[in-house]
Scaffold this active site. Structure first.
Site, PDB file in Angstrom:
ATOM      1  N   CYS A 146       9.657   1.541   3.576  1.00  0.00           N
ATOM      2  CA  CYS A 146      10.507   0.406   3.966  1.00  0.00           C
ATOM      3  C   CYS A 146      11.931   0.888   4.209  1.00  0.00           C
ATOM      4  CB  CYS A 146      10.482  -0.668   2.894  1.00  0.00           C
ATOM      5  SG  CYS A 146      11.290  -0.154   1.391  1.00  0.00           S
ATOM      6  N   GLU A 161      -5.081  -3.780  -2.247  1.00  0.00           N
ATOM      7  CA  GLU A 161      -6.534  -3.517  -2.188  1.00  0.00           C
ATOM      8  C   GLU A 161      -6.827  -2.288  -1.333  1.00  0.00           C
ATOM      9  OE1 GLU A 161      -4.787  -5.902  -0.929  1.00  0.00           O
ATOM     10  OE2 GLU A 161      -5.768  -7.040   0.662  1.00  0.00           O
ATOM     11  N   PHE A 191       0.799  -1.230   0.000  1.00  0.00           N
ATOM     12  CA  PHE A 191       0.000   0.000   0.000  1.00  0.00           C
ATOM     13  C   PHE A 191       0.831   1.279   0.000  1.00  0.00           C
ATOM     14  CE2 PHE A 191       0.781  -0.128   4.607  1.00  0.00           C
ATOM     15  CZ  PHE A 191       0.990   1.214   4.875  1.00  0.00           C
TER      16      PHE A 191
HETATM   17  P1  NAD Z   1       1.102  -6.727   2.921  1.00  0.00           P
HETATM   18  O1  NAD Z   1       2.082  -7.845   3.025  1.00  0.00           O
HETATM   19  O2  NAD Z   1      -0.030  -6.697   3.867  1.00  0.00           O
HETATM   20  O3  NAD Z   1       0.452  -6.696   1.447  1.00  0.00           O
HETATM   21  C1  NAD Z   1       1.242  -6.742   0.288  1.00  0.00           C
HETATM   22  C2  NAD Z   1       0.461  -7.457  -0.829  1.00  0.00           C
HETATM   23  O4  NAD Z   1       0.212  -8.802  -0.432  1.00  0.00           O
HETATM   24  C3  NAD Z   1      -0.906  -6.820  -1.110  1.00  0.00           C
HETATM   25  O5  NAD Z   1      -1.086  -6.753  -2.504  1.00  0.00           O
HETATM   26  C4  NAD Z   1      -1.899  -7.769  -0.458  1.00  0.00           C
HETATM   27  O6  NAD Z   1      -3.103  -7.877  -1.174  1.00  0.00           O
HETATM   28  C5  NAD Z   1      -1.182  -9.105  -0.462  1.00  0.00           C
HETATM   29  N1  NAD Z   1      -1.466  -9.920   0.730  1.00  0.00           N
HETATM   30  C6  NAD Z   1      -1.694  -9.471   1.993  1.00  0.00           C
HETATM   31  N2  NAD Z   1      -1.881 -10.508   2.832  1.00  0.00           N
HETATM   32  C7  NAD Z   1      -1.777 -11.629   2.085  1.00  0.00           C
HETATM   33  C8  NAD Z   1      -1.867 -13.017   2.384  1.00  0.00           C
HETATM   34  N3  NAD Z   1      -2.098 -13.448   3.615  1.00  0.00           N
HETATM   35  N4  NAD Z   1      -1.700 -13.898   1.368  1.00  0.00           N
HETATM   36  C9  NAD Z   1      -1.457 -13.477   0.118  1.00  0.00           C
HETATM   37  N5  NAD Z   1      -1.361 -12.176  -0.218  1.00  0.00           N
HETATM   38  C10 NAD Z   1      -1.518 -11.256   0.741  1.00  0.00           C
HETATM   39  O7  NAD Z   1       1.957  -5.370   2.994  1.00  0.00           O
HETATM   40  P2  NAD Z   1       1.412  -3.875   3.123  1.00  0.00           P
HETATM   41  O8  NAD Z   1       0.905  -3.666   4.506  1.00  0.00           O
HETATM   42  O9  NAD Z   1       0.574  -3.539   1.974  1.00  0.00           O
HETATM   43  O10 NAD Z   1       2.794  -3.057   2.951  1.00  0.00           O
HETATM   44  C11 NAD Z   1       3.653  -2.741   4.016  1.00  0.00           C
HETATM   45  C12 NAD Z   1       4.815  -3.688   4.091  1.00  0.00           C
HETATM   46  O11 NAD Z   1       5.523  -3.694   2.861  1.00  0.00           O
HETATM   47  C13 NAD Z   1       5.829  -3.279   5.146  1.00  0.00           C
HETATM   48  O12 NAD Z   1       6.245  -4.428   5.845  1.00  0.00           O
HETATM   49  C14 NAD Z   1       6.964  -2.681   4.348  1.00  0.00           C
HETATM   50  O13 NAD Z   1       8.242  -2.754   4.973  1.00  0.00           O
HETATM   51  C15 NAD Z   1       6.924  -3.541   3.124  1.00  0.00           C
HETATM   52  N6  NAD Z   1       7.576  -2.883   2.006  1.00  0.00           N
HETATM   53  C16 NAD Z   1       8.809  -3.335   1.645  1.00  0.00           C
HETATM   54  C17 NAD Z   1       9.499  -2.708   0.635  1.00  0.00           C
HETATM   55  C18 NAD Z   1      10.864  -3.181   0.253  1.00  0.00           C
HETATM   56  O14 NAD Z   1      11.389  -2.696  -0.738  1.00  0.00           O
HETATM   57  N7  NAD Z   1      11.470  -4.094   0.988  1.00  0.00           N
HETATM   58  C19 NAD Z   1       8.926  -1.630  -0.038  1.00  0.00           C
HETATM   59  C20 NAD Z   1       7.655  -1.205   0.340  1.00  0.00           C
HETATM   60  C21 NAD Z   1       6.987  -1.837   1.376  1.00  0.00           C
END
Ligand code: NAD
Length: 492
Positions: free
Chosen positions: A284, A179, A152
């Site tokens: 991140c 989403e 997100f």
């Molecule tokens: P999230 O893991 O909740 O969601 C990421 C994606 O995975 C979304 O598209 C979501 O629909 C999907 N998803 C969520 N739960 C799922 C499940 N149980 N099974 C399958 N798919 C699922 O992450 P978020 O809250 O949207 O983003 C924040 C996180 O992303 C933080 O931990 C941040 O550090 C990380 N992030 C990392 C980087 C990097 O470059 N390392 C960059 C940006 C964000």
């Protein structure tokens, strides 16, 4: 009453209403206005998209690379012309400031620019006469259909770490935005729709876990680029591998910064405040722990406390605002709980940003910059990703102790050092276990022509996003050994 639109998917070159029976509200996190509804597309729909993308691949891969990148030149122009509108959309759904939204789009544009260099980046190599009359060459070929799953926090940037390279290399792709923030990609696809691309080359599918699971199980999808939390990154990586897919999965982070006594205090404070509180700490690459060494402790503590207290928090579309909201009510509650936990573990809440009153936006998901002092280095708060505007302070006696503390972290996304000493900087760069390093830099975000690195539980895979490594990820090598005898060719 205002009707709320259900967002369509973009499949085979046209907008398509999803077959989903379930939708989620998209909420402006500052005003709580419902902006739209996002469908949670089912597996059957994902499988239809994959089928279409597979058909499109068969002709797209034969399109000359010079022709493929011409669409990217056009996309670059459209992104630039529409940057303001896209930025406003990011702020509406994500809560960050307009300047931050414009900044992330700049990074998106830069990735499109670098992907325009794919005709050079995709080249293989060859050797003549590896034996008498025999030549050998390595060529790069596209994988097929690839999927991009985004988080997100950077809805206008993260898909661009991958898809411009994927399509320039001859793959077709499916993008699944978060989403929580699907509106920005709707706008981007409005621009993609103007490119005249062959149908099915880039597709957009909205959804959540069920859609991701369908991506993981679909045999036509050959590779997955994922960015999100560590738990989901690990899950996606292991399911993708079990199903024979190539995967690059970026996870969470807990980024430290060391402040040595010789650091330029004014510059360091400004940079760390921007790193910890920019995007409300939802980067991140946000600094989460500042480690002061020796005499840096008191002066830095005083300066960062002043910076935290004076940061202007408010609605991201309003002028002069320096920090917006966190993403959701759930996230706000979680962050506030972690602040309390930091105290319970022995830390002191030096600046408490919980429950601020933001005039005109009283219901918004705001937390002001918060500083926890002297947290327990072995406690939960020193290890957990907070993903909010919370900076923890730790004091240690030497840089060696600080590096040892950093290296015991499960994460390895970014680590920063503030100093005037070249020798200290070199030691830090050499010893610290993280994929992105900042020396007198607080958000060490790699430019589009460098890989977005990340170690340990911050990354699962081998090849990273952006630049040359993205090209390697989205292609497979083929080695050809050829024998052509000179007397054969003379017969024709
Ligand atoms: P999230 O893991 O909740 O969601 C990421 C994606 O995975 C979304 O598209 C979501 O629909 C999907 N998803 C969520 N739960 C799922 C499940 N149980 N099974 C399958 N798919 C699922 O992450 P978020 O809250 O949207 O983003 C924040 C996180 O992303 C933080 O931990 C941040 O550090 C990380 N992030 C990392 C980087 C990097 O470059 N390392 C960059 C940006 C964000």
């Amino acid at each position: 009453m205002k009707t709320v639109k259900i967002l369509p998917n973009y499949i085979n070159g046209k907008w398509d209403l999803s077959q989903a029976t379930e939708t989620l509200d998209i909420i402006n996190p500052a005003t709580l206005e419902v902006l739209a509804k996002v469908p949670l597309s089912p597996a059957t729909e994902l499988n239809q998209v994959a089928e279409i993308a597979q058909k499109s691949f068969n002709s797209w891969r034969q399109t000359p690379v010079t022709e493929r990148i011409r669409y990217l030149f056009k996309l670059r122009e459209l992104l630039e012309q529409n940057q303001q509108d896209l930025a406003e959309t990011i702020t509406l759904e994500c809560g960050k400031t307009l300047a931050e939204s414009l900044g992330e789009l700049q990074r998106a544009i830069e990735n499109v620019e670098v992907a325009c260099g794919v005709p050079s980046l995709i080249q293989g190599y060859n050797s003549e006469d590896i034996a008498r009359g025999i030549d050998e060459m390595m060529i790069r070929q596209p994988l097929g259909v690839v999927a991009i799953i985004a988080p997100f926090n950077f809805p206008g940037m993260i898909p661009f770490w991958f898809f411009p390279y994927a399509i320039a290399c001859g793959n077709t792709c499916i993008i699944k935005p978060s989403e929580k923030v699907p509106l920005t990609m709707q706008k981007v696809f409005g621009l993609i729709d103007q490119l005249g691309l062959p149908p099915g080359v880039i597709n957009l599918i909205n959804g959540g876990k069920e859609t991701v699971d369908a991506i993981l199980e679909n045999p036509q999808i050959k590779a997955i680029s994922f960015v999100g939390s560590t738990a989901v990154a690990k899950y996606v990586y292991s399911r993708a591998a079990a199903n024979g897919k190539r995967a690059q999965c970026q996870g969470g982070a807990k980024n430290p910064a060391i402040i040595l006594p010789d650091a330029d205090l004014e510059m360091t404070t400004k940079i760390i405040a921007d790193s910890a509180f920019g995007c409300a700490g939802q980067r991140c690459l946000a600094t989460s722990i500042a480690i002061t060494i020796g005499q840096a402790k008191q002066s830095f503590t005083d300066a960062i406390a002043a910076a935290a207290e004076t940061r202007i928090v408010g609605y991201g579309l309003n002028k002069n605002v320096q920090m917006g909201t966190v993403i959701s009510a759930e996230s706000k509650t979680r962050i506030e709980g972690l602040i309390q936990q930091g105290k319970q573990e022995g830390g002191k809440i030096l600046i408490d940003g919980r429950n601020p009153k933001i005039s005109g936006y009283e219901q918004g998901y705001f937390i002001r910059p918060t500083i926890l002092q002297d947290i327990n280095p072995q406690g939960e708060i020193a290890r957990t990703e907070i993903f909010g505007p919370v900076l923890s302070l730790i004091h240690l006696n030497t840089m060696e102790e600080a590096i040892a503390f950093i290296n015991q972290s499960e994460y390895g996304n970014m680590a920063c050092l503030f100093t005037r000493s070249g020798a200290a900087a070199r030691q830090f760069r050499y010893q610290v276990q993280a994929g992105n390093i900042g020396i007198n830099i607080g958000v060490a975000a790699p430019m589009a022509f460098f890989p977005f690195s990340g170690w340990k539980n911050s990354f699962f895979g081998d090849l990273h996003g952006q630049g040359q490594q993205a090209v390697e990820f989205f292609t497979q090598t083929k080695v050809v050994v050829e024998r052509w005898l000179s007397d054969w060719s003379r017969q024709f």
